[in-house]
Design an enzyme around this catalytic site. Structure first.
Site, PDB file in Angstrom:
ATOM      1  N   CYS A   8       0.823  -1.226   0.000  1.00 29.29           N
ATOM      2  CA  CYS A   8       0.000   0.000   0.000  1.00 29.29           C
ATOM      3  C   CYS A   8       0.850   1.267   0.000  1.00 29.29           C
ATOM      4  O   CYS A   8       0.329   2.369  -0.205  1.00 29.29           O
ATOM      5  CB  CYS A   8      -0.937   0.007   1.195  1.00 29.29           C
ATOM      6  SG  CYS A   8      -2.112  -1.347   1.168  1.00 29.29           S
ATOM      7  N   ASN A  31     -10.434   0.735   0.589  1.00 29.34           N
ATOM      8  CA  ASN A  31      -8.968   0.814   0.619  1.00 29.34           C
ATOM      9  C   ASN A  31      -8.411   0.262  -0.704  1.00 29.34           C
ATOM     10  O   ASN A  31      -8.471  -0.939  -0.952  1.00 29.34           O
ATOM     11  CB  ASN A  31      -8.476  -0.002   1.826  1.00 29.34           C
ATOM     12  CG  ASN A  31      -6.960  -0.103   1.915  1.00 29.34           C
ATOM     13  OD1 ASN A  31      -6.246   0.128   0.944  1.00 29.34           O
ATOM     14  ND2 ASN A  31      -6.469  -0.478   3.080  1.00 29.34           N
ATOM     15  N   HIS A  83      -2.753   7.478   3.112  1.00 28.37           N
ATOM     16  CA  HIS A  83      -3.278   6.226   2.557  1.00 28.37           C
ATOM     17  C   HIS A  83      -4.661   5.977   3.159  1.00 28.37           C
ATOM     18  O   HIS A  83      -4.829   6.000   4.388  1.00 28.37           O
ATOM     19  CB  HIS A  83      -2.312   5.088   2.890  1.00 28.37           C
ATOM     20  CG  HIS A  83      -2.873   3.729   2.612  1.00 28.37           C
ATOM     21  ND1 HIS A  83      -3.651   3.459   1.498  1.00 28.37           N
ATOM     22  CD2 HIS A  83      -2.791   2.561   3.308  1.00 28.37           C
ATOM     23  CE1 HIS A  83      -4.004   2.191   1.517  1.00 28.37           C
ATOM     24  NE2 HIS A  83      -3.509   1.628   2.601  1.00 28.37           N
TER      25      HIS A  83
HETATM   26  O1  UT7 Z   1      -3.842  -0.952   3.718  1.00 23.75           O
HETATM   27  C1  UT7 Z   1      -3.235  -1.383   4.894  1.00 23.75           C
HETATM   28  C2  UT7 Z   1      -3.835  -2.656   5.341  1.00 23.75           C
HETATM   29  N1  UT7 Z   1      -4.771  -2.769   6.347  1.00 23.75           N
HETATM   30  C3  UT7 Z   1      -5.203  -1.921   7.306  1.00 23.75           C
HETATM   31  O2  UT7 Z   1      -4.925  -0.773   7.392  1.00 23.75           O
HETATM   32  C4  UT7 Z   1      -6.113  -2.541   8.335  1.00 23.75           C
HETATM   33  C5  UT7 Z   1      -5.843  -2.094   9.749  1.00 23.75           C
HETATM   34  N2  UT7 Z   1      -6.787  -2.674  10.694  1.00 23.75           N
HETATM   35  C6  UT7 Z   1      -8.115  -2.390  10.681  1.00 23.75           C
HETATM   36  O3  UT7 Z   1      -8.556  -1.605   9.861  1.00 23.75           O
HETATM   37  C7  UT7 Z   1      -8.988  -3.038  11.752  1.00 23.75           C
HETATM   38  O4  UT7 Z   1      -8.198  -3.796  12.626  1.00 23.75           O
HETATM   39  C8  UT7 Z   1     -10.119  -3.914  11.133  1.00 23.75           C
HETATM   40  C9  UT7 Z   1     -11.167  -3.042  10.471  1.00 23.75           C
HETATM   41  C10 UT7 Z   1      -9.539  -4.885  10.101  1.00 23.75           C
HETATM   42  C11 UT7 Z   1     -10.800  -4.725  12.216  1.00 23.75           C
HETATM   43  O5  UT7 Z   1     -11.307  -3.873  13.230  1.00 23.75           O
HETATM   44  P1  UT7 Z   1     -10.982  -4.143  14.767  1.00 23.75           P
HETATM   45  O6  UT7 Z   1     -11.677  -3.082  15.515  1.00 23.75           O
HETATM   46  O7  UT7 Z   1      -9.499  -4.257  14.929  1.00 23.75           O
HETATM   47  O8  UT7 Z   1     -11.714  -5.517  15.004  1.00 23.75           O
HETATM   48  P2  UT7 Z   1     -11.118  -6.944  15.487  1.00 23.75           P
HETATM   49  O9  UT7 Z   1     -10.329  -7.574  14.393  1.00 23.75           O
HETATM   50  O10 UT7 Z   1     -10.476  -6.787  16.809  1.00 23.75           O
HETATM   51  O11 UT7 Z   1     -12.448  -7.779  15.683  1.00 23.75           O
HETATM   52  C12 UT7 Z   1     -13.446  -7.428  16.678  1.00 23.75           C
HETATM   53  C13 UT7 Z   1     -14.632  -8.368  16.522  1.00 23.75           C
HETATM   54  C14 UT7 Z   1     -14.232  -9.845  16.483  1.00 23.75           C
HETATM   55  O12 UT7 Z   1     -15.257 -10.581  17.139  1.00 23.75           O
HETATM   56  P3  UT7 Z   1     -15.048 -11.074  18.647  1.00 23.75           P
HETATM   57  O13 UT7 Z   1     -13.825 -11.937  18.636  1.00 23.75           O
HETATM   58  O14 UT7 Z   1     -14.879  -9.831  19.462  1.00 23.75           O
HETATM   59  O15 UT7 Z   1     -16.325 -11.815  18.947  1.00 23.75           O
HETATM   60  C15 UT7 Z   1     -14.264 -10.175  15.010  1.00 23.75           C
HETATM   61  O16 UT7 Z   1     -14.534 -11.534  14.765  1.00 23.75           O
HETATM   62  O17 UT7 Z   1     -15.315  -8.114  15.295  1.00 23.75           O
HETATM   63  C16 UT7 Z   1     -15.440  -9.326  14.553  1.00 23.75           C
HETATM   64  N3  UT7 Z   1     -15.373  -9.003  13.134  1.00 23.75           N
HETATM   65  C17 UT7 Z   1     -16.454  -8.633  12.421  1.00 23.75           C
HETATM   66  N4  UT7 Z   1     -17.743  -8.462  12.751  1.00 23.75           N
HETATM   67  C18 UT7 Z   1     -18.589  -8.054  11.777  1.00 23.75           C
HETATM   68  C19 UT7 Z   1     -14.275  -9.015  12.303  1.00 23.75           C
HETATM   69  N5  UT7 Z   1     -14.625  -8.639  11.076  1.00 23.75           N
HETATM   70  C20 UT7 Z   1     -15.959  -8.403  11.107  1.00 23.75           C
HETATM   71  C21 UT7 Z   1     -16.899  -7.974  10.142  1.00 23.75           C
HETATM   72  N6  UT7 Z   1     -18.186  -7.804  10.525  1.00 23.75           N
HETATM   73  N7  UT7 Z   1     -16.550  -7.711   8.870  1.00 23.75           N
END
Ligand code: UT7
Length: 318
Positions: A108, A273, A243
Site C-alpha cells: 500500500c 482501501n 493512505h
Molecule cells: O492498507 C493497509 C492494510 N490494512 C489496514 O490498514 C487494516 C488495519 N486494521 C483495521 O482496519 C482493523 O483492525 C479492522 C477493520 C480490520 C478490524 O477492526 P478491529 O476493531 O481491529 O476488530 P477486530 O479484528 O479486533 O475484531 C473485533 C470483533 C471480532 O469478534 P469477537 O472476537 O470480538 O467476537 C471479530 O470476529 O469483530 C469481529 N469481526 C467482524 N464483525 C462483523 C471481524 N470482522 C468483522 C466484520 N463484521 N466484517
C-alpha cells in the site's frame, strides 16, 4: 520533482456494506463504525488494464504531454493476473509509449516508493517526464468466504506525471520486516522434481489490530520526520493526504499530530482501501474539484504489507 498531471479511474460497480451482508456475517453498522467505509468500487466489467490505461491517459492529458514525451514509466502493483510481462509494459502498449519501464511492489506504500525512484531518476538526469501509475485489484486476492479482509479492500487506478522541479521537499521510506501482519501467497506450477502441493495459495490474511498499531505508530513518526526535514512544523502543512486504509487510523494519526479534521480530506467512505492507488486517486479527485491550491504544502503518508512505510512533503504548484 514536481507533479504536472493527475488522473484516476474507478470501476463502475458500487458495492455497499449491505450487499456484503447478503452473504457474509457482517453489517453496515460494524463496517462503517470500524473502518469509515460505506461503499467500495469493485472491478466487474473492466479489467485492471482498462482502469490503468484510463488513469494514465488522463494524467498525460492533464500534463499536456503525448505518450512519446514520457521517458520513464513506473507502475506500482501488488498482484494481477499477469505475472509477466510487467503491468507497466502492458499499459505502455495500450497508450503507445516506448519508454523504459518496470513494476514495483511496495504494497500500500507503493506510490511513495515510485516517487522516491522517480526523484532519483530526475536528479541523475536519467529522465525528464515520468509516468507513475498505481494499479490495484486487491478484491482478487481477498478471502470472500470470510468477513475479515474483503470488507476493507477495493479496486482502482491512480496516476501522476512528474517532471523536473523543486516541489518535493522531503521523502522517507522505512521497512520493519514482518512477514505475517499482511500476507497473500499464491501457488506456482508443479515441477516434476518436487512433490505436489509444496506451494499453496492462501488468500490475503491480516492481523488487523497489529496493522492498525503499526500504521498509527509509523505514520505519525514518518510524518514528523519529513516535516522536520522540510524545516516545517505540523501546523504549517495545509493538507495531509494519507493512505485511505481505515478512517479510524487516519483520525488517530491526526490526533497524534494535533491537527484539525479539515486538513485530512478522505474518500475511503465511498472508495474503500485501494492499496497503493489510494493516494494518487485522492490527489486527482482533490485537484479536479479545485481543492488543491497553488502553494499548498502537502504531507503524504502510506504503510502496508512488509511492513513498509513512506512519507513525503510536497509543495503543490500545478
Ligand atoms: O492498507 C493497509 C492494510 N490494512 C489496514 O490498514 C487494516 C488495519 N486494521 C483495521 O482496519 C482493523 O483492525 C479492522 C477493520 C480490520 C478490524 O477492526 P478491529 O476493531 O481491529 O476488530 P477486530 O479484528 O479486533 O475484531 C473485533 C470483533 C471480532 O469478534 P469477537 O472476537 O470480538 O467476537 C471479530 O470476529 O469483530 C469481529 N469481526 C467482524 N464483525 C462483523 C471481524 N470482522 C468483522 C466484520 N463484521 N466484517
Amino acid at each position: 520533482m514536481k507533479i504536472i498531471g493527475t488522473g484516476s479511474a474507478l470501476p463502475s460497480l458500487v458495492v455497499t456494506n449491505d450487499m456484503l451482508a447478503d452473504f457474509l456475517e457482517t453489517n453496515d453498522e460494524w463496517i462503517a463504525s470500524r473502518t469509515g467505509i460505506k461503499a467500495r468500487r469493485l472491478r466487474s466489467t473492466e479489467t485492471l488494464v482498462d482502469l490503468s490505461v484510463s488513469a494514465a491517459r488522463s494524467a498525460l492529458e492533464s500534463a499536456n504531454l503525448t505518450p512519446d514525451e514520457i521517458d520513464f514509466c513506473i507502475v506500482s502493483n501488488v498482484a494481477n493476473n499477469y505475472v509477466t510481462p510487467a503491468m507497466s509494459c502492458i499499459i505502455q502498449q495500450n497508450i503507445g509509449s516506448h519508454a523504459p519501464c518496470f513494476d514495483l511492489n511496495g504494497a500500500c506504500a507503493g506510490f511513495l516508493d515510485a516517487m522516491e525512484v522517480a526523484e532519483a531518476l530526475l536528479k541523475t538526469n536519467r529522465a525528464t517526464n515520468i509516468l507513475i501509475v498505481c494499479a490495484e485489484e486487491p478484491s482478487r486476492f481477498c478471502n470472500w468466504k470470510r468477513r475479515e479482509t474483503c470488507i476493507l479492500f477495493a479496486d482502482g487506478a491512480g496516476a501522476v506525471v512528474v517532471t523536473k522541479g523543486n516541489d518535493l521537499k522531503a521523502i522517507k521510506l522505512t521497512t520493519t520486516p514482518n512477514r505475517d501482519a499482511i500476507v497473500y501467497r499464491r501457488r506456482m506450477e508443479d515441477v516434476p522434481f518436487e512433490g505436489p502441493g509444496v506451494d499453496v495459495t492462501e488468500p490475503l490474511s491480516m492481523n488487523g489490530r497489529e496493522v492498525f498499531r503499526l500504521a498509527v505508530e509509523s505514520s505519525q513518526r514518518d510524518l514528523r520526520a519529513v516535516i522536520e526535514e522540510a524545516k516545517l512544523t505540523p501546523d504549517k502543512i495545509d493538507l495531509y493526504l494519507l493512505h485511505q486504509a481505515n478512517l479510524r487510523i487516519i483520525d488517530s494519526i491526526r490526533e497524534h499530530l494535533s491537527q484539525p479534521e479539515y486538513k485530512f480530506p478522505t474518500n475511503i467512505q465511498r472508495t474503500g482501501n485501494i492499496s497503493s492507488a489510494s493516494i494518487p486517486i485522492l490527489i486527482d479527485e482533490l485537484y479536479s474539484s479545485g481543492k488543491l491550491k497553488k502553494g499548498d504544502m502537502i504531507a503524504l503518508s502510506a504503510f502496508g504489507a512488509g511492513f513498509v512505510t513512506g512519507a513525503a512533503v510536497l509543495k503543490w504548484t500545478k
